[in-house]
Scaffold this active site. Structure first.
Site, PDB file in Angstrom:
ATOM      1  N   THR A  43       0.811  -1.218   0.000  1.00 16.24           N
ATOM      2  CA  THR A  43       0.000   0.000   0.000  1.00 16.24           C
ATOM      3  C   THR A  43       0.846   1.270   0.000  1.00 16.24           C
ATOM      4  OG1 THR A  43      -1.743  -1.162   1.190  1.00 16.24           O
ATOM      5  CG2 THR A  43      -1.846   1.232   1.192  1.00 16.24           C
ATOM      6  N   ARG A 120     -10.918   0.629   3.111  1.00 14.55           N
ATOM      7  CA  ARG A 120     -10.968  -0.839   3.084  1.00 14.55           C
ATOM      8  C   ARG A 120     -10.620  -1.464   4.429  1.00 14.55           C
ATOM      9  NH1 ARG A 120      -8.999   0.908  -1.737  1.00 14.55           N
ATOM     10  NH2 ARG A 120      -6.974   1.193  -0.766  1.00 14.55           N
ATOM     11  N   ASP A 140     -14.623   9.823   8.686  1.00 11.48           N
ATOM     12  CA  ASP A 140     -13.913   9.792   7.411  1.00 11.48           C
ATOM     13  C   ASP A 140     -14.414  10.968   6.579  1.00 11.48           C
ATOM     14  OD1 ASP A 140     -12.433   7.321   5.538  1.00 11.48           O
ATOM     15  OD2 ASP A 140     -13.247   9.092   4.559  1.00 11.48           O
ATOM     16  N   CYS A 199      -1.999   0.707  13.499  1.00 12.45           N
ATOM     17  CA  CYS A 199      -1.398  -0.243  12.546  1.00 12.45           C
ATOM     18  C   CYS A 199      -1.387   0.371  11.152  1.00 12.45           C
ATOM     19  CB  CYS A 199      -2.180  -1.558  12.538  1.00 12.45           C
ATOM     20  SG  CYS A 199      -2.055  -2.499  14.062  1.00 12.45           S
ATOM     21  N   ALA A 200      -1.445   1.709  11.081  1.00 15.51           N
ATOM     22  CA  ALA A 200      -1.542   2.393   9.789  1.00 15.51           C
ATOM     23  C   ALA A 200      -0.205   2.986   9.378  1.00 15.51           C
ATOM     24  CB  ALA A 200      -2.627   3.467   9.855  1.00 15.51           C
ATOM     25  N   ARG A 201       0.138   4.154   9.923  1.00 17.78           N
ATOM     26  CA  ARG A 201       1.380   4.834   9.598  1.00 17.78           C
ATOM     27  C   ARG A 201       1.919   5.534  10.843  1.00 17.78           C
ATOM     28  NH1 ARG A 201       2.284   2.081   6.167  1.00 17.78           N
ATOM     29  NH2 ARG A 201       2.429   2.372   3.912  1.00 17.78           N
ATOM     30  N   GLU A 230      11.567   3.975  11.884  1.00 20.90           N
ATOM     31  CA  GLU A 230      11.572   2.510  11.938  1.00 20.90           C
ATOM     32  C   GLU A 230      12.940   1.968  11.532  1.00 20.90           C
ATOM     33  OE1 GLU A 230       8.256   1.043   9.658  1.00 20.90           O
ATOM     34  OE2 GLU A 230       6.796   1.852  11.071  1.00 20.90           O
ATOM     35  N   HIS A 248       6.259  -3.578  12.452  1.00 18.97           N
ATOM     36  CA  HIS A 248       5.577  -3.288  11.183  1.00 18.97           C
ATOM     37  C   HIS A 248       5.212  -4.583  10.453  1.00 18.97           C
ATOM     38  CE1 HIS A 248       5.053   0.074   7.991  1.00 18.97           C
ATOM     39  NE2 HIS A 248       4.123  -0.839   7.852  1.00 18.97           N
ATOM     40  N   GLY A 250       1.963  -5.464   9.626  1.00 20.20           N
ATOM     41  CA  GLY A 250       0.600  -5.412   9.088  1.00 20.20           C
ATOM     42  C   GLY A 250       0.390  -6.242   7.842  1.00 20.20           C
ATOM     43  N   ALA A 251       1.351  -6.217   6.936  1.00 17.31           N
ATOM     44  CA  ALA A 251       1.212  -6.958   5.675  1.00 17.31           C
ATOM     45  C   ALA A 251       2.011  -8.257   5.687  1.00 17.31           C
ATOM     46  CB  ALA A 251       1.661  -6.082   4.516  1.00 17.31           C
TER      47      ALA A 251
END
Length: 494
Positions: A43, A120, A140, A199-201, A230, A248, A250-251
């Site tokens: 992403t 999402r 949002d 858990c985004a940025r 990081e 990190h 998340g993915a």
């Protein structure tokens, strides 16, 4: 010698596919002369210099959906871990302890979860936590309240969300407007003991403010998968007993890595074969260029820009792009870059594409603006009309799409009763309406050169002069014999 491994690898590439650890810097982009696209299997594009790529006309794309489920599931796991202090209890057991009283937790049933960012990942988190009996509220700026209500999230202003929530999770991109979204001021408005998940940025939650809130008890716990730096060098936040964290991840699932890799490969194949364009980060105009209904309009816009560039010699100042007709209501955003590519054709800039056209136009002293009207003058009402004008000069052109072919309707106020095709090799000249010898001379030149005349259109008369648009099978190598009989003449390859 002296080149980094990344630069050497990129030099002969038409496309690059990278994951998060590979940095695509301005130096890499500058060295990769053939590069057309950078695909990020994931992403975030923090590791790609998107501004440098845009300037060079290199498309950047990502796979925004590939890791959504993995990131959502990690977030849900973090919420559960905060509620029951699972990591701390597990670490205690490994130390040989049996601290049942120390790790008293809470049920999620009946608690309120604030979801900031309802794209999402945010919606996947919300629907999963609803299964635990949590009430979900959110915010949002893009998703409508009606859309979020469909997946069980009540949208509220941020000022109402802060004091309501037992848990807050963030799922926004890192933008100037979202940097420090949770800060000293907003923590003070929250319910005492609020639990926070990021858990985004890194940077969406102000790490200094978070540490102060944890130390005061205003924040009861935090779960972090991302950090401003990081890996984080300052360990005070990581080492706080009420913080659980991951490097990190998340993915970091087999499914997400496989899915992202396949998706970015297919996106690049689809782009190369002209099937379509998905996941564009800096080429929204280019993505519209693949739609069958917009391709001819983009070709028309580029052609009109090229015609005006030739008429105006060196175009500077403001360029007005006007779309007329309901079919073109949303077309201005992708037709402006197309007009700019034509206006800059043959200039000092390197390759001009739909990705970098507006940026290069601005640097060249051109300000491209767009307006729209649903009203179209007859007889073009059903198809729409595109008008382009160089403000402060007499130069303007208007065109339309006939079938799937771009055609010129007007040039500098002179109209064509039958629109003239703008494709292939085109010769354009302006002459006195009383000068009958131009066409016979042109026919003689074409006969000598063995070039076919494919189409001929003449305009209405303005100030005693007419414009003629001639479609040719190949360009004429010498038009000097015409110049004595016309006011101006030029050839284009469109």
């Amino acid at each position: 010698p002296g080149l980094t491994r990344g630069v050497r690898m990129a030099q002969d590439c038409d496309g690059l596919i990278v994951r998060s650890a590979t940095k695509v810097t301005a130096d890499v982009l500058e060295a990769a002369e053939r590069l057309q696209v950078v695909g990020r299997a994931g992403t975030g594009v923090d590791n790609v210099d998107v501004e440098a790529a845009t300037r060079k006309g290199v498309l950047v794309m990502n796979t925004p959906t590939g890791n959504s489920l993995s990131a959502a599931e990690l977030t849900c796991g973090m919420i559960l871990c905060l509620a029951r202090q699972i990591p701390q209890a597990a670490a205690s057991m490994k130390e040989g302890k049996w601290d049942r009283k120390k790790y008293m937790g809470m049920e999620l049933n009946g608690k309120t979860l604030g979801v900031l960012g309802l794209g999402r990942i945010g919606r996947e988190v919300a629907t999963r936590m609803q299964a635990f009996g949590m009430k979900t509220v959110g915010y949002d700026p893009i998703i409508t309240p009606e859309a979020s209500a469909a997946f069980g999230v009540e949208q509220l202003p941020l000022e109402q969300i802060w004091p309501l929530c037992d848990f807050i999770t963030v799922h926004t991109p890192l933008l100037p407007s979202t940097t420090g979204l949770l800060n000293d001021s907003t923590f003070a408005k929250c319910r005492r003991g609020v639990q926070v998940v990021n858990c985004a940025r890194g940077g969406i939650v102000d790490e200094g403010a978070l540490l102060r809130a944890l130390q005061s008890g205003q924040c009861g716990g935090a779960a972090l998968d991302v950090f401003t730096q990081e890996p984080p060098k300052d360990r005070e936040l990581v080492n706080h007993p009420n913080v659980i964290c991951c490097p990190h991840l998340g993915a970091s699932t087999q499914e997400a890595q496989s899915r992202c890799g396949k998706e970015i490969a297919m996106q690049i194949v689809d782009m190369a074969t002209g099937k379509g364009l998905a996941g564009t980060v800096n080429g929204q105009a280019l993505s519209r260029a693949f739609a069958p209904q917009t391709k001819p309009w983009i070709a028309l816009a580029r052609a009109l820009g090229t015609v005006l560039h030739t008429l105006g010699k060196k175009a500077q100042g403001s360029v007005q792009v006007c779309t007329l007709g309901t079919p073109l209501r949303e077309a201005g955003n992708y037709l402006m870059p197309a007009v700019a590519t034509g206006l800059l054709a043959g200039g000092a800039q390197k390759e001009v594409t739909l990705v970098n056209a507006l940026l290069l136009a601005q640097e060249a002293g051109l300000k491209v603006m767009t307006t729209h009207s649903d009203t179209v003058p007859e007889p073009d009402g059903s198809t729409g009309l595109l008008q382009v004008a160089l403000q402060g000069s007499p130069h303007r052109a208007a065109g339309m799409v006939q079938g799937s072919a771009p055609a010129l309707r007007e040039i500098n106020g002179a109209t064509f009763k039958q629109p003239a095709p703008l494709a292939g090799h085109v010769l354009i000249y302006r002459a006195k309406a009383s000068e009958p010898s131009v066409l016979p001379v042109l026919a003689g030149l074409l006969g000598k050169a063995g070039i076919q005349l494919q189409s001929y259109h003449s305009s209405s008369t303005v100030a005693g002069e007419q414009w003629s648009i001639v479609g040719l099978s190949a360009p004429l190598s010498n038009v000097s014999e015409l110049k004595s009989r016309v006011t101006e003449v030029f050839q284009l390859h469109l």
